[in-house]
Design a protein around this motif. Structure first.
Motif, PDB file in Angstrom:
ATOM      1  N   LEU A   1      -0.181  41.238  21.510  1.00 45.06           N
ATOM      2  CA  LEU A   1       0.868  40.917  20.545  1.00 45.06           C
ATOM      3  C   LEU A   1       0.395  39.797  19.629  1.00 45.06           C
ATOM      4  N   LYS A   2       0.542  39.990  18.305  1.00 46.52           N
ATOM      5  CA  LYS A   2       0.165  38.963  17.341  1.00 46.52           C
ATOM      6  C   LYS A   2       1.414  38.292  16.788  1.00 46.52           C
ATOM      7  N   LEU A   3       1.469  36.963  16.937  1.00 44.88           N
ATOM      8  CA  LEU A   3       2.545  36.150  16.393  1.00 44.88           C
ATOM      9  C   LEU A   3       2.000  35.404  15.183  1.00 44.88           C
ATOM     10  N   TRP A   4       2.528  35.711  14.005  1.00 41.72           N
ATOM     11  CA  TRP A   4       2.012  35.137  12.761  1.00 41.72           C
ATOM     12  C   TRP A   4       2.860  33.961  12.300  1.00 41.72           C
ATOM     13  N   THR A   5       2.190  32.899  11.858  1.00 45.76           N
ATOM     14  CA  THR A   5       2.844  31.800  11.144  1.00 45.76           C
ATOM     15  C   THR A   5       2.515  31.943   9.666  1.00 45.76           C
ATOM     16  N   PRO A   6       3.508  31.961   8.792  1.00 50.34           N
ATOM     17  CA  PRO A   6       3.230  32.171   7.367  1.00 50.34           C
ATOM     18  C   PRO A   6       2.588  30.942   6.732  1.00 50.34           C
ATOM     19  N   ALA A   7       2.059  31.115   5.520  1.00 50.86           N
ATOM     20  CA  ALA A   7       1.514  29.993   4.764  1.00 50.86           C
ATOM     21  C   ALA A   7       2.607  28.959   4.525  1.00 50.86           C
ATOM     22  N   GLN A   8       2.246  27.692   4.603  1.00 46.79           N
ATOM     23  CA  GLN A   8       3.235  26.633   4.410  1.00 46.79           C
ATOM     24  C   GLN A   8       2.546  25.328   4.036  1.00 46.79           C
TER      25      GLN A   8
ATOM     26  N   GLN B   1       0.844  -1.187   0.000  1.00 50.89           N
ATOM     27  CA  GLN B   1       0.000   0.000   0.000  1.00 50.89           C
ATOM     28  C   GLN B   1       0.881   1.238   0.000  1.00 50.89           C
ATOM     29  N   LEU B   2       0.655   2.122  -0.980  1.00 50.72           N
ATOM     30  CA  LEU B   2       1.408   3.363  -1.123  1.00 50.72           C
ATOM     31  C   LEU B   2       0.495   4.534  -0.764  1.00 50.72           C
ATOM     32  N   ASN B   3       0.980   5.439   0.097  1.00 47.49           N
ATOM     33  CA  ASN B   3       0.215   6.621   0.485  1.00 47.49           C
ATOM     34  C   ASN B   3       1.090   7.860   0.365  1.00 47.49           C
ATOM     35  N   VAL B   4       0.530   8.938  -0.177  1.00 49.67           N
ATOM     36  CA  VAL B   4       1.218  10.217  -0.215  1.00 49.67           C
ATOM     37  C   VAL B   4       0.165  11.318  -0.105  1.00 49.67           C
ATOM     38  N   GLY B   5       0.494  12.363   0.629  1.00 46.39           N
ATOM     39  CA  GLY B   5      -0.455  13.461   0.791  1.00 46.39           C
ATOM     40  C   GLY B   5       0.252  14.749   1.131  1.00 46.39           C
ATOM     41  N   THR B   6      -0.385  15.860   0.791  1.00 45.76           N
ATOM     42  CA  THR B   6       0.165  17.164   1.126  1.00 45.76           C
ATOM     43  C   THR B   6      -0.955  18.074   1.598  1.00 45.76           C
ATOM     44  N   ARG B   7      -0.588  19.065   2.400  1.00 43.70           N
ATOM     45  CA  ARG B   7      -1.564  19.955   3.023  1.00 43.70           C
ATOM     46  C   ARG B   7      -1.011  21.372   2.985  1.00 43.70           C
ATOM     47  N   LEU B   8      -1.768  22.298   2.419  1.00 43.13           N
ATOM     48  CA  LEU B   8      -1.390  23.707   2.346  1.00 43.13           C
ATOM     49  C   LEU B   8      -2.282  24.499   3.288  1.00 43.13           C
ATOM     50  N   SER B   9      -1.651  25.248   4.180  1.00 39.42           N
ATOM     51  CA  SER B   9      -2.388  26.105   5.108  1.00 39.42           C
ATOM     52  C   SER B   9      -1.953  27.538   4.907  1.00 39.42           C
ATOM     53  N   THR B  10      -2.924  28.449   4.826  1.00 41.67           N
ATOM     54  CA  THR B  10      -2.577  29.863   4.736  1.00 41.67           C
ATOM     55  C   THR B  10      -2.146  30.373   6.112  1.00 41.67           C
TER      56      THR B  10
END
Length: 743
Positions: free
Chosen positions: A681-688, A657-666
């Protein structure tokens, strides 16, 4: 109802061995490790993991609510499947379910089977995870199942150079569970369950904020300060601490041991956890003919002895002792007839009592109001009583209506002290009393609070068979009890100067508004469809809208010279979202899943410094206008897009069984809330993006398997929790091998 279910085999094939990795598989779900598990569903979360705090999403094990978020952060052990229910679930599941429910269902003893199995895995960061089970029928009326687990890994963070007290072991947990299933004639059965876990490791994942952010020096009126994402070097470099670990065997200036006041783990000179958890559960089911009765009860104990780094510019030694006792009881009756009406109802009782002591040592004389030692001994009791009913009426063969209602009464109380010890060698607690004299060298102030609240929550909805799918909709209310911060509410003008235990109340003369906060409520509107639209294509889509009132927000702010966890209410907030997932099976053995989550969550009204007589936001103590209206909710990326593909290749009588996946979050933010300028204070995580892959060989009959996996191939990390001085980040790239057998 929006629900996602994942089987135990599905978890293993993707290398998911603990709850923190569930967010990789469930849309609009995030589970982070802070002080235990912090669960975020559709942007709704709670950051107060203390003994008086309540989560917004409930974590259940076999239907039993787990109050301690630290106890929930253990490896999966002999799991049958996991259910994730989104939106308020209070009608059937009770307390602290405004965001939703995660229910972990374990494998039960089976009759007619003598079976055993096991799994073992090894990965980077010296990660070892092993588990095994044994199932046997002892008599015609009794079967037993024994499950064990070992889980260990090193921390993802790296030490500063020449750090002799760094503890690289993040976690070493050992768990065992024994279950017995007993038949009670032809109509009933009794399941008894006992479990024990020993939890060790540093649990230390905090890093200086400057490793990842450049913080803006000032802010304009009505706007937060922001922190620019600026990691120092690559991920490995950014995960390296610039501060030496605290020592727990180095004497204070006068020779006092850090264990003298708070205890902690006296067997270690490093940051280390030495916790144990154990429980006894019972589930009784009996069929009375037209009704089926179920009793679900549990008694749980959690004992903590911990040394930790208290990051306040430098790492200072902190010790924590906690003793938590929880019990819960639920009695349900459900109809069993074949008529159009299916109805159930029941009663519920929950109580948790905790005694804790947290101390920080070696504080610089200029910190915390000229204090050397800061302490926090507390006694807290939380109790809930509830009654509920829910029914589904079959209008036609294809249309069903559901309605439910629940009454909940909560009682939360705490009594304790916040302790300042300025003269080393002395004791603020003498003769059974704390020194409460204002301005004394060694003093404390009282934390005395109690809040009682009750609420009726309800749910109404429909579901209809449409072709080869299901159309559903619902309107439901949710509720989370109110609470209090540090201090005492007596002592204000016209009130007594003594607390409920006869001590002097000084704190009440200060920051009154920080003490009590109101219950959190919401109304949830949902409309969705799941099913097959054409052969080989399934969709699952849901449109939802949350209308929040008094959303509870927590922050660490300075009060009376010491940092305290303060919870306040946002006036109103709303979340509008759309979840869409499609599964394609174009050819045999190939599956492609793609989805998108769109979420718009923001505050509609929130004035943390209060309102003036005209209903407008007032300025805070720094003279800034603190108005959060229009600001986005934390941990709520506006878009998440994901794609997963799996392919099954026959190999002889086995398969690969082969599995691959990706997830993009803004991009998303985490806000350090407070009513003082430096704490907004706002701490931002960039899109990744984060990509994962696995390959598994299954032997004929699935008697054994061998699997390899890699997660977060890009090696991106994102913010879990943060302040102006420290941050906790998500997992970096991990990979490993796993094998198992079953017979």
């Amino acid at each position: 109802m929006a629900i996602t279910a994942i089987s135990g085999d599905g978890l293993r094939s993707k290398g998911i061995a603990n709850p923190a990795n569930l967010g990789e598989q469930v849309p609009n779900l995030s589970i982070d490790r802070t002080n235990g598990l912090q669960i975020t569903i559709r942007g709704v979360t709670s950051t107060d993991g203390t003994e008086k705090g309540n989560p917004s999403a409930a974590f259940l094990l076999d239907g039993i609510y787990i109050a301690r978020p630290q106890e929930a952060d253990v490896s999966f052990l002999d799991i049958n499947h996991i259910e994730v229910l989104k939106g308020p679930q209070g009608t059937l599941y009770g307390r602290n379910t405004t965001a939703g429910v995660i229910n972990v269902i374990t494998n039960k003893p089976e009759f007619g089977k003598l079976s055993a199995g096991g799994n073992i895995g090894y990965g980077n960061y010296n990660a070892i995870n092993a588990d095994a089970f044994f199932n046997a029928q002892a008599t015609d009326w009794a079967a037993f199942r024994l499950s064990v687990n070992y889980d260990s890994r090193d921390t993802y963070t790296k030490p500063a150079s020449n750090d002799p007290y760094f503890n690289k072991n993040f976690r070493t947990n050992i768990s065992v569970r024994l279950q017995g299933l007993f038949k009670l004639g032809e109509n009933g059965d009794l399941l008894l369950r006992g479990a024990y876990s020993k939890l060790n490791g540093s649990r230390d994942s905090s890093l200086p904020t400057s490793n990842f952010y450049n913080i803006q020096s000032g802010a304009t009126a009505g706007s937060p300060r922001t922190a620019t994402w600026a990691p120092i070097g690559n991920t490995s470099q950014a995960l390296t601490s610039t501060l030496a670990s605290a020592s727990f065997n180095t004497p204070l200036p006068t020779g006092i041991s850090p264990n003298q006041y708070g205890g902690g783990n006296v067997n270690s000179s490093k940051p280390d956890v030495n916790d144990i958890a154990y429980n006894v559960d019972a589930e009784l089911n009996y069929n009375f003919g037209p009704l089926k009765g179920t009793y679900l009860g549990s008694v749980r104990q959690y004992n903590a002895k911990e040394n930790s780094n208290a990051l306040i510019g430098v790492n200072l030694p902190g010790t924590f002792n906690g003793d938590y006792t929880q019990q819960s009881h639920e009695l349900r009756l459900a109809s069993t007839g074949q008529g159009p009406l299916k109805i159930q109802g029941g009663l519920y009782y929950f109580r948790e009592e905790s005694r804790i002591a947290y101390y920080i040592y070696n504080l610089a004389p200029a910190a915390f109001g000229n204090t050397y030692i800061y302490g926090f001994p507390q006694h807290t009791i939380s109790a809930t009583k509830g009654a509920f009913t829910q029914g589904t009426y079959k209008v036609t063969d294809h249309i069903r209506l559901t309605a439910g209602v629940r009454y909940t009464a909560d009682d939360l109380s705490r009594y304790g002290h916040t302790v300042h010890i300025n003269s080393l060698g002395s004791n603020v607690y003498a003769g059974g009393l704390y020194n409460l004299t204002p301005g004394a060298a060694d003093r404390s102030y009282v934390n005395d609070g109690e809040i009682k609240s009750n609420k009726v929550t309800w749910r109404g909805g429909f579901d209809a068979d449409i072709g080869r799918g299901l159309l559903y909709g619902s309107v439901a209310s949710g509720y989370k009890e109110g609470g209090f911060g540090d201090g005492c509410s007596s002592g204000a003008a016209g009130q007594s100067l003594v607390t409920t235990q006869g001590e002097r109340c000084n704190y009440a003369l200060g920051d009154q508004h920080a003490i009590y906060y109101q219950p959190e409520t919401l109304i949830d509107y949902e409309l969705g469809f799941r099913g097959t639209i054409v052969p080989g294509v399934k969709i699952d889509t849901n449109l939802f809208y949350y209308d929040y009132k008094n959303l509870q927000l927590s922050a660490i702010v300075p009060v009376n010279g010491a940092n305290q966890t303060i919870t306040t209410n946002a006036g109103r907030a709303s979340v509008l979202g759309w979840e869409f997932e499609a599964q394609f099976t174009p050819v045999h053995n190939f599956n492609l899943t793609t989805g998108i989550d769109l979420t718009d969550g923001h505050y509609r009204q929130f004035c943390p410094s209060g309102l003036d007589s005209s209903g407008n936001c007032t300025v805070n103590s720094s003279g800034q206008l603190a108005n959060y209206a229009g600001q986005k909710l934390d941990r709520t990326p506006s878009r998440v897009i994901y794609v997963n593909a799996s392919y099954l290749v026959p190999v002889g009588e086995g398969d690969v069984q082969l599995n691959v996946g990706t997830r993009l979050s803004t991009a998303y933010s985490v806000t350090v809330f407070g009513d003082n300028g430096p704490y907004w204070l706002k701490l931002w995580t960039p899109a990744q993006t984060k990509t994962q892959a696995s390959v598994t060989y299954n032997a004929p009959g699935h008697r054994w398997y061998l699997s390899a996996y890699i997660k977060n191939i890009e090696n991106n990390v994102s913010l879990v929790a943060g302040s102006a001085s420290s941050v906790t980040m998500s997992d970096p790239r991990t990979f490993g091998l796993r094998a198992g057998f079953h017979y």
